[in-house]
Structure formats: C-alpha cells, structure tokens
Design an enzyme around this catalytic site. Structure first.
Site, short mmCIF file in Angstrom:
data_model
loop_
_atom_site.label_atom_id
_atom_site.label_comp_id
_atom_site.label_asym_id
_atom_site.label_seq_id
_atom_site.Cartn_x
_atom_site.Cartn_y
_atom_site.Cartn_z
N GLU A 108 0.95 -1.06 -0.02
CA GLU A 108 0.22 0.20 0.12
C GLU A 108 0.54 1.08 -0.17
O GLU A 108 1.62 1.38 0.51
CB GLU A 108 -0.59 0.35 0.91
CG GLU A 108 -1.77 -1.29 1.36
CD GLU A 108 -2.76 -0.79 2.02
OE1 GLU A 108 -3.62 -1.61 1.83
OE2 GLU A 108 -2.54 -1.10 3.43
N CYS A 121 3.25 8.62 1.46
CA CYS A 121 4.18 7.43 1.89
C CYS A 121 4.40 6.01 1.45
O CYS A 121 3.52 5.35 1.70
CB CYS A 121 3.01 7.70 3.59
SG CYS A 121 3.85 6.34 4.94
N CYS A 128 6.82 -6.80 7.41
CA CYS A 128 7.57 -6.88 7.69
C CYS A 128 7.69 -7.88 8.82
O CYS A 128 7.39 -8.16 9.51
CB CYS A 128 7.12 -5.72 9.01
SG CYS A 128 9.09 -4.31 9.37
N CYS A 132 6.59 -5.61 15.80
CA CYS A 132 6.02 -4.38 16.55
C CYS A 132 4.73 -4.55 17.21
O CYS A 132 4.27 -5.05 16.29
CB CYS A 132 6.37 -3.07 16.31
SG CYS A 132 8.18 -2.95 16.00
N CYS A 135 1.24 -3.20 15.92
CA CYS A 135 1.90 -2.06 14.51
C CYS A 135 1.24 -3.92 13.40
O CYS A 135 0.99 -5.08 13.84
CB CYS A 135 2.91 -2.30 13.99
SG CYS A 135 2.78 -1.92 11.87
N GLU A 184 10.11 -2.64 7.14
CA GLU A 184 11.95 -2.03 7.51
C GLU A 184 12.42 -1.58 6.07
O GLU A 184 13.59 -1.82 6.52
CB GLU A 184 12.02 -2.79 8.79
CG GLU A 184 13.58 -1.91 9.06
CD GLU A 184 13.09 -0.64 9.87
OE1 GLU A 184 12.69 0.14 10.69
OE2 GLU A 184 13.75 0.10 9.32
N SER A 215 12.11 6.61 8.28
CA SER A 215 11.44 6.01 9.70
C SER A 215 12.38 4.43 9.77
O SER A 215 12.25 3.54 9.20
CB SER A 215 9.92 5.65 9.88
OG SER A 215 9.98 4.90 10.62
N SER A 237 11.75 5.25 15.36
CA SER A 237 10.52 4.33 16.30
C SER A 237 10.64 4.49 17.44
O SER A 237 10.87 3.16 17.74
CB SER A 237 10.00 3.49 15.30
OG SER A 237 9.08 3.29 14.29
N LEU A 238 10.46 5.03 18.68
CA LEU A 238 10.84 5.10 20.30
C LEU A 238 9.72 4.68 20.56
O LEU A 238 10.20 3.13 21.26
CB LEU A 238 11.48 6.35 21.03
CG LEU A 238 12.23 6.17 21.58
CD1 LEU A 238 13.26 6.17 21.58
CD2 LEU A 238 12.68 7.79 22.40
N ASN A 314 -3.64 3.69 16.63
CA ASN A 314 -4.66 4.00 15.66
C ASN A 314 -4.93 2.23 15.41
O ASN A 314 -4.15 1.29 15.18
CB ASN A 314 -3.78 3.81 14.00
CG ASN A 314 -4.04 5.82 13.95
OD1 ASN A 314 -4.53 6.17 13.85
ND2 ASN A 314 -2.98 5.80 13.60
N CYS A 357 -1.53 5.45 10.40
CA CYS A 357 -0.06 4.84 10.58
C CYS A 357 -0.34 3.45 11.16
O CYS A 357 -1.37 3.53 11.80
CB CYS A 357 0.65 5.65 11.89
SG CYS A 357 1.25 7.06 11.61
N1 SAH Z 1 9.65 0.21 10.06
C1 SAH Z 1 9.52 1.91 10.07
C2 SAH Z 1 8.55 2.56 9.07
C3 SAH Z 1 7.32 2.07 9.77
S1 SAH Z 1 6.25 2.61 10.65
C4 SAH Z 1 9.49 1.91 11.57
O1 SAH Z 1 8.89 1.38 12.26
O2 SAH Z 1 9.58 3.20 11.94
C5 SAH Z 1 6.07 3.85 10.54
C6 SAH Z 1 5.11 4.35 12.21
O3 SAH Z 1 3.15 4.25 12.75
C7 SAH Z 1 6.37 4.39 12.91
O4 SAH Z 1 6.32 4.54 13.82
C8 SAH Z 1 5.80 2.84 13.70
O5 SAH Z 1 5.98 2.41 14.91
C9 SAH Z 1 4.25 3.86 13.32
N2 SAH Z 1 3.09 2.68 14.27
C10 SAH Z 1 3.10 1.16 13.56
N3 SAH Z 1 1.81 0.86 14.56
C11 SAH Z 1 0.63 1.41 14.71
C12 SAH Z 1 -0.27 1.88 14.97
N4 SAH Z 1 -0.95 1.27 15.21
N5 SAH Z 1 -0.83 3.63 15.07
C13 SAH Z 1 0.05 4.60 15.65
N6 SAH Z 1 1.67 4.85 14.73
C14 SAH Z 1 1.76 2.97 14.42
FE1 SF4 Z 2 7.87 -3.25 11.18
FE2 SF4 Z 2 7.71 -0.52 11.89
FE3 SF4 Z 2 5.65 -2.46 12.10
FE4 SF4 Z 2 7.26 -2.10 13.30
S1 SF4 Z 2 6.11 -0.60 13.16
S2 SF4 Z 2 6.38 -4.31 12.79
S3 SF4 Z 2 9.01 -2.03 11.58
S4 SF4 Z 2 6.53 -1.59 10.41
#
Ligand code: SAH
Ligand code: SF4
Length: 373
Positions: A108, A121, A128, A132, A135, A184, A215, A237-238, A314, A357
């Site tokens: 997407e 984006c 991935c 996480c 996500c 990633e 990111s 992504s902290l 989200n 996100c």
């Molecule tokens: N893999 C990379 C880039 C893609 S994710 C990364 O993790 O940085 C883009 C952003 O969305 C990241 O900061 C991720 O942590 C955040 N994200 C993932 N799931 C989410 C959710 N359910 N709600 C809000 N942000 C989320």
């Molecule tokens: Fe992968 Fe980024 Fe989602 Fe973590 S937040 S599972 S690194 S896409």
C-alpha cells in the site's frame, strides 16, 4: 538478521530477460543497457529525462529519440508501473492505493494532503519481519523486499494518479516523501538507497533530500550509512523510554537497546538544531503514556537535536492496545513542551480507509486470512 543475509533471503524476483523494466535502474545501469545496444551514452540521459522528468511510459511518445531507437527500445524494454488493485479516498482527502507487482505481491502507498504540503508514504517491503506489537503490518507473514523499481514506481504511480507530471512544474502536490509505509526500510537498505537516489536526482523526479524522511524502528548498523550516503531526514520509532517496556512492544530492542540506539542518533550525520531527528512515539494507554514517561523522555533526548511526534494509537482488527485518552496525550505533550521539546500530536489521517500509521497491510493477505476462518 544481518543486512546481506536478509537481503538474499527476501530478495524480489528478477526481471524476465526479454522485457526488462528500465524503471529502478541507477543512472549507471541505464547507461550500461543503452551502450550495450550500441547507442551513445547521452541517449541514456535523454531516456532518463523522459522516464523520470516527464513520466512517459510509452517509448513511442519519446519524440526526441529517433524512430529506429524507439523501436529497438520497445523490443528490449518496458517502462512498467505496478497494477492498481484498489484506489480509496478517505473523507479527509487521504488517498490509498493497493498496488500489485508482477509476482502478485501487494503493498500500500498513501498520499496525505495537508494545507502546506502533500506527503507520500511509501512502502519498502511486503509485510515486515519485525513484529512490533502495536503494528498491523507486523502481523503480516508474507514478506519480501521491494526492488528499487517497486519502491520508486510508488512515487511515479502517485504522480500519474494526481496528474502532476512533469517534475518541473511548480504546483506539485507531492512535496514530501516518507519511507513510513509497510516494512522496515533499513532491512532493505540497498534497494531503498537506489530508489531514493533516483527520487532525489535533480534531472528526474527531483525531490530534495530535505523533503525525504526515512523512518526506522532502530536498525542501528545501517543508520550511519543512511545519513552519510543519502542525507535524508531520519525518524526513529522510539515508543518507550526504558528497555523493559520497549523490549515488550518492539522486539528489535533486544538486539539494539536504547543506549546503543540513542548513541547512533547522536552520531547521525548532518543533524543539528535546524535539522532534527524526529522521534515517533505512539500513545498506548497504560503502557508508555504516564507523566513519568514524559519526564524520562526529556532526559533521554536532552543532548540530541530532537523533536517528538506523538502518534495517537490507531487500532486495527485484532489489535489489543488502546489509545491513550486525549487528556493523557495532551498532558504528555505539555510536559515535553515545558521541557523545551517540540512535540506535536500527529493528526490521524485516513482512518476510515485503514490508511493511518500502522494500519497498512495488503488486502490479499487479509483476504487469505478471512478465507481460512
Ligand atoms: N518500519 C518503520 C517504518 C514504518 S512504520 C518504523 O517502524 O519506523 C511508520 C510509523 O507508524 C512507525 O513509527 C510505527 O511505529 C508507527 N505505527 C505502527 N503501528 C501503529 C499504530 N497502530 N498506530 C500508530 N502508529 C503506529
Ligand atoms: Fe515493522 Fe515498523 Fe511495523 Fe515495527 S512498526 S512491525 S518495524 S513496519
């Protein structure tokens, strides 16, 4: 997962020899293809211009090239776009394309219009490998890296759809690109780098490195290189301020814990007060959203040119976290602001079409899952 082994394991399929796609080749590779046809190298530059500045996909339309050359190009090559499987527009104007590549895999891409900018984006992988917990993409099992063509063609497809070729026009809607879609990007560094170099090329797509943000969840070994070779903005992504919490919600933290990650951020090339690292922080109720967490965050970032993006969590089908309350989010933001840390709360965009996100996941995979149940 070391970079190289990972890249081989999840490599995109190679192109068929008879109709090689010219999209995604570096300038040098394109030149090599053209000189192999017995044409002078400057033809490659003309071709580059047609493909990336004008956005033309048919050789027949490339009028500055001789008819004979155009015919030879058409014999050997194509300028391919991915198929658009779905094209959704949210009530807030956010637009999401589900794209399908030659082998049937899907990703997407999301366009987010704002008052002063338009952000695309872009995805770097199908799914991935990192899981996480908050996500949606991380729950998708099918994974492979995208090729440079598949990455750059997301930008080209969006430009087709928004009718904004050629690159030289001044009213371009896509002003910014963020590598924040599925995957990633630093686990697919080489292909992402090739694609971003094409995107930044001033004689082509011409999006400045200042307008591109990558990111990462914190793939420490590739971060320095990303800054040095590409010079793009970095977002990290902290999501947690201590290793115990971060280990739980982001398994990559066990490999590259906070101390190492933050040191790598301190060393990120090109960072200064005018060009800060963005730390993304998803607000999870009862997990990472207390006033103590906010104070610890100020301490962690105190010697890094940083800004924080607070992202309301989200939800997605099956997610078990809850978003922090509005009060908790604003209390958190205020503590950061009082501590001299800029911390805007990111507006949730495109939620009604699962484009926000962390909500991205290819439709095919969702379908397969529902077929099973
Ligand atoms: N893999 C990379 C880039 C893609 S994710 C990364 O993790 O940085 C883009 C952003 O969305 C990241 O900061 C991720 O942590 C955040 N994200 C993932 N799931 C989410 C959710 N359910 N709600 C809000 N942000 C989320
Ligand atoms: Fe992968 Fe980024 Fe989602 Fe973590 S937040 S599972 S690194 S896409």
């Amino acid at each position: 997962m070391a970079g190289t082994a990972h890249a081989e394991l999840f490599a995109p399929p190679s192109d068929s020899a008879d109709t090689k796609n010219l999209v995604g080749l570096s300038r040098e590779e394109l030149e090599a293809e053209i000189t192999a046809l017995g044409e002078p190298a400057f033809r490659a530059r003309q071709l580059w211009h047609w493909i990336y500045s004008k956005g033309v996909t048919e050789f027949a339309e490339m009028s500055s090239l001789s008819k004979a050359f155009r015919a030879r190009l058409a014999e050997h090559f194509v300028v391919r776009r991915p198929d658009v499987v779905q094209d959704l527009i949210s009530a807030d104007g956010t637009r999401k394309w589900l794209l399908r590549f030659a082998d049937g895999q899907e990703v997407e891409t999301v366009y987010i219009p704002e008052e002063d900018r338009g952000t695309l984006c872009v995805s770097s992988q199908v799914g991935c490998t990192l899981t996480c917990k908050f996500c949606h993409t991380g729950t998708q099992r099918l994974v492979r890296n995208l090729s440079p063509a598949e990455i750059i063609s997301q930008i080209m497809l969006a430009r087709d759809a928004l009718d904004e070729w050629p690159s030289t026009r001044l009213d371009r809607k896509i002003t910014n690109v963020v590598m924040m879609g599925m995957g990633e990007p630093l686990y697919n560094y080489e292909n992402v780098a090739t694609a971003l170099k094409i995107a930044m090329d001033g004689e082509g797509i011409a999006i400045s490195k200042r307008k591109i943000t990558l990111s990462t969840s914190g793939v420490v070994p590739e971060m320095e290189r990303c800054g040095r070779e590409l010079g793009v903005n970095l977002a990290v992504s902290l999501h947690a301020v201590d290793d115990e919490t971060r280990d739980k919600i982001m398994p990559i933290n066990k490999k590259y814990p906070l101390k190492e990650l933050l040191q790598t951020c301190r060393d990120y090339p090109g960072t200064n007060n005018a060009r800060r690292i963005t730390f993304e922080y998803v607000m999870l109720k009862g997990v990472n959203d207390s006033p103590e967490d906010a104070r610890a965050l100020i301490k962690l970032l105190k010697d890094i040119p940083a800004k924080v993006n607070l992202i309301p969590f989200n939800p997605w089908p099956g997610s078990f976290f809850e978003c922090s309350s509005n009060n908790a989010i604003h209390r958190f933001a205020k503590i950061l602001n009082d501590g001299q840390l800029s911390a805007p709360v990111r507006a949730t965009r495109g939620e009604d079409i699962l484009a926000a996100c962390g909500q991205l996941k290819s439709e095919s995979e969702r379908k397969r899952k529902s077929e099973r149940t």
